[in-house]
Design a protein around this motif. Structure first.
Motif, PDB file in Angstrom:
ATOM      1  N   UNK A 126      42.812  36.609  45.648  1.00 29.69           N
ATOM      2  CA  UNK A 126      42.451  37.841  46.357  1.00 29.69           C
ATOM      3  C   UNK A 126      42.434  39.027  45.406  1.00 29.69           C
ATOM      4  N   UNK A 127      41.298  39.683  45.305  1.00 32.52           N
ATOM      5  CA  UNK A 127      41.191  40.884  44.499  1.00 32.52           C
ATOM      6  C   UNK A 127      41.056  40.651  43.002  1.00 32.52           C
ATOM      7  N   UNK A 128      41.083  39.390  42.590  1.00 27.77           N
ATOM      8  CA  UNK A 128      41.060  39.075  41.156  1.00 27.77           C
ATOM      9  C   UNK A 128      39.642  39.237  40.602  1.00 27.77           C
ATOM     10  N   UNK A 129      39.476  39.965  39.488  1.00 24.68           N
ATOM     11  CA  UNK A 129      38.154  40.016  38.864  1.00 24.68           C
ATOM     12  C   UNK A 129      37.687  38.607  38.513  1.00 24.68           C
ATOM     13  N   UNK A 130      36.419  38.346  38.725  1.00 24.04           N
ATOM     14  CA  UNK A 130      35.886  37.013  38.407  1.00 24.04           C
ATOM     15  C   UNK A 130      36.099  36.685  36.933  1.00 24.04           C
ATOM     16  N   UNK A 131      36.048  37.713  36.098  1.00 26.90           N
ATOM     17  CA  UNK A 131      36.253  37.495  34.667  1.00 26.90           C
ATOM     18  C   UNK A 131      37.690  37.117  34.326  1.00 26.90           C
ATOM     19  N   UNK A 132      38.586  37.200  35.309  1.00 26.61           N
ATOM     20  CA  UNK A 132      40.011  36.928  35.068  1.00 26.61           C
ATOM     21  C   UNK A 132      40.466  35.642  35.759  1.00 26.61           C
ATOM     22  N   UNK A 133      39.537  34.793  36.180  1.00 27.88           N
ATOM     23  CA  UNK A 133      39.931  33.571  36.885  1.00 27.88           C
ATOM     24  C   UNK A 133      40.769  32.649  36.008  1.00 27.88           C
ATOM     25  N   UNK A 134      40.562  32.724  34.697  1.00 28.18           N
ATOM     26  CA  UNK A 134      41.322  31.852  33.791  1.00 28.18           C
ATOM     27  C   UNK A 134      42.824  32.083  33.871  1.00 28.18           C
ATOM     28  N   UNK A 135      43.223  33.258  34.347  1.00 26.29           N
ATOM     29  CA  UNK A 135      44.661  33.535  34.394  1.00 26.29           C
ATOM     30  C   UNK A 135      45.352  32.768  35.520  1.00 26.29           C
ATOM     31  N   UNK A 136      44.560  32.178  36.430  1.00 24.39           N
ATOM     32  CA  UNK A 136      45.166  31.362  37.495  1.00 24.39           C
ATOM     33  C   UNK A 136      45.261  29.923  36.982  1.00 24.39           C
ATOM     34  N   UNK A 137      46.277  29.683  36.210  1.00 27.92           N
ATOM     35  CA  UNK A 137      46.532  28.355  35.668  1.00 27.92           C
ATOM     36  C   UNK A 137      47.491  27.600  36.594  1.00 27.92           C
ATOM     37  N   UNK A 138      47.651  26.316  36.330  1.00 22.62           N
ATOM     38  CA  UNK A 138      48.626  25.577  37.145  1.00 22.62           C
ATOM     39  C   UNK A 138      50.024  26.134  36.929  1.00 22.62           C
ATOM     40  N   UNK A 139      50.301  26.596  35.701  1.00 22.36           N
ATOM     41  CA  UNK A 139      51.617  27.175  35.429  1.00 22.36           C
ATOM     42  C   UNK A 139      51.825  28.455  36.240  1.00 22.36           C
ATOM     43  N   UNK A 140      50.758  29.259  36.348  1.00 17.78           N
ATOM     44  CA  UNK A 140      50.865  30.505  37.115  1.00 17.78           C
ATOM     45  C   UNK A 140      51.095  30.206  38.594  1.00 17.78           C
ATOM     46  N   UNK A 141      50.415  29.180  39.108  1.00 19.04           N
ATOM     47  CA  UNK A 141      50.593  28.809  40.518  1.00 19.04           C
ATOM     48  C   UNK A 141      52.010  28.297  40.749  1.00 19.04           C
ATOM     49  N   UNK A 192      34.339  34.885  48.508  1.00 17.63           N
ATOM     50  CA  UNK A 192      33.310  35.886  48.660  1.00 17.63           C
ATOM     51  C   UNK A 192      33.548  36.908  47.549  1.00 17.63           C
ATOM     52  N   UNK A 193      32.505  37.222  46.796  1.00 15.64           N
ATOM     53  CA  UNK A 193      32.640  38.105  45.641  1.00 15.64           C
ATOM     54  C   UNK A 193      31.909  39.417  45.914  1.00 15.64           C
ATOM     55  N   UNK A 194      32.586  40.492  45.618  1.00 14.83           N
ATOM     56  CA  UNK A 194      31.976  41.822  45.734  1.00 14.83           C
ATOM     57  C   UNK A 194      32.338  42.629  44.491  1.00 14.83           C
ATOM     58  N   UNK A 195      31.331  43.227  43.881  1.00 14.01           N
ATOM     59  CA  UNK A 195      31.529  44.101  42.717  1.00 14.01           C
ATOM     60  C   UNK A 195      32.375  43.424  41.637  1.00 14.01           C
ATOM     61  N   UNK A 196      32.069  42.155  41.376  1.00 17.08           N
ATOM     62  CA  UNK A 196      32.700  41.458  40.273  1.00 17.08           C
ATOM     63  C   UNK A 196      34.105  40.964  40.518  1.00 17.08           C
ATOM     64  N   UNK A 197      34.570  41.056  41.758  1.00 16.02           N
ATOM     65  CA  UNK A 197      35.937  40.596  42.051  1.00 16.02           C
ATOM     66  C   UNK A 197      35.938  39.759  43.333  1.00 16.02           C
ATOM     67  N   UNK A 198      36.952  38.939  43.488  1.00 15.89           N
ATOM     68  CA  UNK A 198      37.089  38.106  44.681  1.00 15.89           C
ATOM     69  C   UNK A 198      37.541  39.005  45.830  1.00 15.89           C
ATOM     70  N   UNK A 199      36.642  39.229  46.758  1.00 16.91           N
ATOM     71  CA  UNK A 199      36.958  40.087  47.899  1.00 16.91           C
ATOM     72  C   UNK A 199      37.692  39.312  48.976  1.00 16.91           C
ATOM     73  N   UNK A 200      37.423  37.996  49.040  1.00 18.47           N
ATOM     74  CA  UNK A 200      38.047  37.159  50.068  1.00 18.47           C
ATOM     75  C   UNK A 200      38.098  35.736  49.546  1.00 18.47           C
ATOM     76  N   UNK A 201      39.209  35.064  49.766  1.00 14.45           N
ATOM     77  CA  UNK A 201      39.352  33.664  49.367  1.00 14.45           C
ATOM     78  C   UNK A 201      40.079  32.912  50.466  1.00 14.45           C
ATOM     79  N   UNK A 202      39.586  31.720  50.771  1.00 11.45           N
ATOM     80  CA  UNK A 202      40.278  30.861  51.722  1.00 11.45           C
ATOM     81  C   UNK A 202      40.351  29.452  51.142  1.00 11.45           C
ATOM     82  N   UNK A 203      41.206  28.625  51.747  1.00 10.41           N
ATOM     83  CA  UNK A 203      41.354  27.255  51.252  1.00 10.41           C
ATOM     84  C   UNK A 203      41.513  26.291  52.416  1.00 10.41           C
ATOM     85  N   UNK A 204      41.201  25.041  52.139  1.00 17.37           N
ATOM     86  CA  UNK A 204      41.544  23.934  53.021  1.00 17.37           C
ATOM     87  C   UNK A 204      42.133  22.856  52.135  1.00 17.37           C
TER      88      UNK A 204
END
Ligand code: FES
Length: 125
Positions: A75-90, A44-56
């Motif tokens: 959680x809380x990550x700006x949508x413009x910053x999704x690239x920073x969640x790489x497999x290495x970061x995880x 769920x995105x609010x004001x350009x950032x991920x306000x809530x994220x869930x997974x299955x």
């Protein structure tokens, strides 16, 4: 389970933000063609950032822990910053994965890439 880090074991046993989301702004599902494991992300995105994220997730402990950590990192990550969640970061956030389980983090990165296609459609090529 002893060959997994304490963080991986914790996220496997106590997954964060687990479950489907009703009426998400975006949802994606990716599957590992080799083992058949699956990861779905809902945001769920609010004001350009991920306000809530869930997974299955369905699959091995590493895949489940990676899904949980990906939801945490979203959680809380700006949508413009999704690239920073790489497999290495995880993997780093999980305290590492055994060498033969590194591929299990690919699902997280592929799911993030799919999310970007929904949330940043102008970047479609
Ligand atoms: Fe399939 Fe881990 S064995 S993702």
């Amino acid at each position: 389970m002893t060959r997994y880090s304490d963080i991986v074991q914790d996220h496997f046993r106590n997954p964060r933000h687990c479950g489907a989301m009703s009426d998400p702004d975006a949802s994606v599902t990716v599957t590992n063609p080799v083992c058949g494991d699956m990861l779905s992300l809902y945001v769920r995105v609010r004001q350009g950032a991920v306000a809530e994220a869930t997974f299955q997730a369905q699959g091995c402990p590493a895949a489940l822990a990676a899904g949980s950590m990906t939801a945490v990192l979203l959680q809380g990550r700006p949508v413009s910053d999704l690239d920073s969640i790489t497999r290495e970061a995880v993997v780093e956030a999980l305290g590492g994965l055994p060498r033969d389980k590194m591929h299990c983090s690919v699902l997280a990165e592929e799911a993030i890439a799919e999310l970007k296609r929904f949330l940043l459609p102008e970047e479609r090529t």
